[in-house]
Design a protein around this motif. Structure first.
Motif, PDB file in Angstrom:
ATOM      1  N   LEU A 249      -2.713  -2.140  -6.922  1.00  5.61           N
ATOM      2  CA  LEU A 249      -2.296  -3.355  -6.213  1.00  5.61           C
ATOM      3  C   LEU A 249      -2.847  -4.631  -6.846  1.00  5.61           C
ATOM      4  N   GLY A 250      -3.868  -4.491  -7.690  1.00  2.27           N
ATOM      5  CA  GLY A 250      -4.476  -5.658  -8.306  1.00  2.27           C
ATOM      6  C   GLY A 250      -5.317  -6.468  -7.329  1.00  2.27           C
TER       7      GLY A 250
ATOM      8  N   PHE B  65      -9.551   4.860  -3.184  1.00  2.00           N
ATOM      9  CA  PHE B  65      -9.557   3.422  -2.927  1.00  2.00           C
ATOM     10  C   PHE B  65      -9.532   2.650  -4.244  1.00  2.00           C
ATOM     11  N   THR B  66     -10.265   3.140  -5.215  1.00  2.00           N
ATOM     12  CA  THR B  66     -10.324   2.469  -6.518  1.00  2.00           C
ATOM     13  C   THR B  66      -8.956   2.468  -7.198  1.00  2.00           C
TER      14      THR B  66
ATOM     15  N   THR C 213       1.238   9.076  -6.065  1.00  2.00           N
ATOM     16  CA  THR C 213       1.576  10.465  -5.749  1.00  2.00           C
ATOM     17  C   THR C 213       2.617  11.000  -6.726  1.00  2.00           C
ATOM     18  N   SER C 214       3.641  10.200  -7.021  1.00  2.00           N
ATOM     19  CA  SER C 214       4.694  10.659  -7.940  1.00  2.00           C
ATOM     20  C   SER C 214       4.163  10.855  -9.360  1.00  2.00           C
TER      21      SER C 214
ATOM     22  N   LEU D 140       0.829  -1.201   0.000  1.00  2.00           N
ATOM     23  CA  LEU D 140       0.000   0.000   0.000  1.00  2.00           C
ATOM     24  C   LEU D 140       0.870   1.260   0.000  1.00  2.00           C
ATOM     25  N   GLU D 141       1.886   1.276   0.847  1.00  2.00           N
ATOM     26  CA  GLU D 141       2.813   2.419   0.889  1.00  2.00           C
ATOM     27  C   GLU D 141       3.471   2.633  -0.474  1.00  2.00           C
ATOM     28  N   THR D 142       3.897   1.551  -1.097  1.00  2.00           N
ATOM     29  CA  THR D 142       4.528   1.636  -2.416  1.00  2.00           C
ATOM     30  C   THR D 142       3.539   2.178  -3.448  1.00  2.00           C
ATOM     31  N   ALA D 143       2.317   1.670  -3.424  1.00  2.00           N
ATOM     32  CA  ALA D 143       1.295   2.126  -4.370  1.00  2.00           C
ATOM     33  C   ALA D 143       0.978   3.605  -4.156  1.00  2.00           C
TER      34      ALA D 143
END
Length: 102
Positions: free
Chosen positions: A33-34, A26-27, A18-19, A10-13
């Motif tokens: 994340l799939g 949420f969507t 953001t980048s 989640l942090e990575t996503a």
């Protein structure tokens, strides 16, 4: 499902979205994340983290918008001064009397 790996993912996503300047939702995160959105909603840590990031994103957007408005206001004032200057120069070139705008 182990919450530790999901929270790391989640942090990575969130960082990736953001980048990319993508809208945090949420969507969008579930798609990144799939996984189904329901997995995010059922996880209280994930849900809180997403809500927090959404709030931060809105606050940042408001700050940026305020800065943009101030910058545009300055540009408009500068442009208006130039227009007044050009109007005065035209009046002088055409030897018209000075008239005040209505």
């Amino acid at each position: 499902m182990n919450t530790e790996p999901l929270n790391e993912q989640l942090e990575t996503a969130l960082r990736q979205l953001t980048s990319q300047g993508a809208r945090i939702s949420f969507t969008a995160i579930a798609a990144q994340l799939g996984i189904p959105r329901s997995s995010l909603y059922r996880n209280p840590v994930a849900r809180e983290l997403i809500h927090q990031r959404i709030t931060e994103t809105h606050a940042d957007a408001e700050k940026n918008m305020a800065a943009d408005v101030n910058r545009l206001r300055l540009l408009i004032d500068t442009l208006a001064a130039r227009v007044r200057n050009h109007e005065e120069r035209l009046r002088q070139l055409e030897r018209r009397p000075h008239s005040t705008p209505q």
